[in-house]
Design an enzyme around this catalytic site. Sequence first.
Site, PDB file in Angstrom:
ATOM      1  N   GLY A  55       0.812  -1.209   0.000  1.00  0.00           N
ATOM      2  CA  GLY A  55       0.000   0.000   0.000  1.00  0.00           C
ATOM      3  C   GLY A  55       0.848   1.261   0.000  1.00  0.00           C
ATOM      4  CB  CYS A  71       3.343   5.094  15.235  1.00  0.00           C
ATOM      5  SG  CYS A  71       3.795   4.702  16.911  1.00  0.00           S
TER       6      CYS A  71
END
Length: 371
Positions: free
Chosen positions: A69, A320
């Site tokens: 992605g 993250c």
Amino acid sequence: MYYFDHSATTPLIPEVSELINNINREIYGNPSSVYSLGRKSRSIIENARNQVANSISANTEQIIFTSGGTESNNHILWSILKNNRNHVISNKIEHPAILKVLHFLNKYGLKHDLVGVLSDGIVSVEEIEKAILPETSLISLMLANNEIGTLQPVKEVVEIAKKNSVLVHTDAVQCLGKIDVNVLDLGVDFLSLSAHKFYGPKGIGVLYVKDPKQLSSLIIGGGQERGLRAGTESISAIAGMGLAAEYCVKSLNRKRELLLKLENQLKSGINKFYKEAIYNGNQSKKLPGLINISFPKNQSAIMMAKLDRDGIAISNGPACGSGDVKPSPVLSEIGLDNQTNLASLRFSFGSTNTEKEVDYLLNKLELNLVK
Ligand code: PLP
């Protein structure tokens, strides 16, 4: 392990895993080689291209294999740099693989405006329309958000974009296998997918391009992917992704039902013992089985650690990389204060989860949450 973090990544379907192992063992020919071992590799890749194309109602020549992605999103934005019109519209709750790239490309002359979302986590089509400038060449709007699951009005945005000769990209990474992803129905020009979000392998993804002539290459080298993405193809990963895509579409209705059932079970269970729970984002216009909940008297870091001790894998939303628990920009954007933001968990169910597992989760939540 009780795994409720399918929006971060999914396990491989056993048949996909077996296929990958077999190909890695036996089919090692370079797909660009002309002898039979190479041709065998090529035919595996083209079969997978067909499977992926069918899963989103595209043609095979519109499918470009990428590393995932992140690369698909980067590819589109870098590609737009070469356009004469140098303005992009996106929104404030996109994945960093859009937001950080836009920020970075500023210094190369690509300008952008980010439209906010309403408190339910959905953009206003009127706001997007207002942001269109004569030099706008692209609107990039995710199909569904990865933290709160809200579905964006991509189809409506395509309609206004077309009137203004603006192209539309959608990051649909979270969507395949959870909702219908149909490029003809959406009308988008570009769409990103990532195999590891739909029970395929990591490190492989797709960029759908309605008209490949509109795209320039990002990774430059050999002539693979018709010159649009250089590099020797990972045959096994591509084949695994093809099979996973086919499986997702075949099992879509069954899976959607299961995800909704588990979601309702979780919500009604939580409502019994934690009345102050806040369900973040629009609860009807969202992906099934992805639920972001704030538990105001708690801290997500502590909740995640406690649940981990009980064998439960759950996240607070943004994976993250650093492992730190920071306030989620997405939750801030929909109006949560920092304390509520840091008291939020994202539950994302998948095809192997069961009601029994959700019972276990509810039991551990009830024991561990500060009320
Ligand atoms: N876009 C969205 C919405 C995502 O959720 C993710 C992964 O979390 C990505 C892009 C990046 O995909 P990949 O991990 O394949 O690079």
